[in-house]
Design an enzyme around this catalytic site. Sequence first.
Site, PDB file in Angstrom:
ATOM      1  CB  CYS A  52      -0.124   0.553   1.059  1.00 63.52           C
ATOM      2  SG  CYS A  52      -1.953  -1.424   1.255  1.00 63.52           S
TER       3      CYS A  52
HETATM    4  C1  BEZ Z   1       0.506  -4.617   1.797  1.00 66.13           C
HETATM    5  O1  BEZ Z   1       0.083  -3.838   1.314  1.00 66.13           O
HETATM    6  O2  BEZ Z   1       1.870  -4.759   1.728  1.00 66.13           O
HETATM    7  C2  BEZ Z   1      -0.058  -5.932   2.022  1.00 66.13           C
HETATM    8  C3  BEZ Z   1      -1.295  -5.739   3.469  1.00 66.13           C
HETATM    9  C4  BEZ Z   1      -2.109  -6.892   3.432  1.00 66.13           C
HETATM   10  C5  BEZ Z   1      -1.326  -7.834   3.244  1.00 66.13           C
HETATM   11  C6  BEZ Z   1      -0.426  -8.415   2.192  1.00 66.13           C
HETATM   12  C7  BEZ Z   1       0.587  -7.099   1.724  1.00 66.13           C
END
Ligand code: BEZ
Length: 219
Positions: A52
């Site tokens: 994200c």
């Molecule tokens: C991420 O945004 O990196 C992420 C969020 C939840 C699970 C796996 C990755």
Amino acid sequence: MSSTLPLHVIQLGDEAPDFTAQTTEGEIRFHQWMGDNWCVFFSHPKDFTPVCTTELGEAARLKGEFDKRNVKIIGLSVDGLQSHQGWINDINETQNTTMNFPMIADKEGKVSQLYGMIHPKADDTFTVRSVFIIDPDKKVRLMMTYPASTGRNFAEILRVIDSLQLTTYHSVATPVNWNEGDECVILPSITDPEELKRKFPKGWKEMKPYLRMTPQPNK
Ligand code: BEZ
């Protein structure tokens, strides 16, 4: 065990549900905030997560591209405002950008539920990576859904905005792997010779009566 709660399913062409929410740029009423613009509304599973963080940095870097297309962008994550503010500091620090669009703080999951962004069989708390592209009439024109582990492709998001805007205002569709400036497909419903000449003055190639290629009309 299957849920007995009614599932709110949004389909293409539906009016995008309106809502009031707290964001990093103050409280907004969604439709009013959009005004006469298009909108990319995208969800993030959780604050302080790596994928994200890179997506939000890229969206902020591309703000000029969205502005050129009259598109407002808004993110959502199911954490609170204070958490968002701390995360934005990290995004700015690590992604070489300054966050320049609002993030909805959807701690109670009300907006996520309204937009079907929580897929319980993937995760019953965090949102999946949804993208809704909404037009100025507030109609949902495109939806994408990615799992938490796969970051979205913002070149594709800009590409589909270009296609949506072109096909909304001209009588064409965009073929496989189309990119801005490529040939387009004339809508099969247009058969009147005078209308064809008027709408496609640059001409067209007819391979089949239903398969006619023309230069991009607005270029
Ligand atoms: C991420 O945004 O990196 C992420 C969020 C939840 C699970 C796996 C990755």
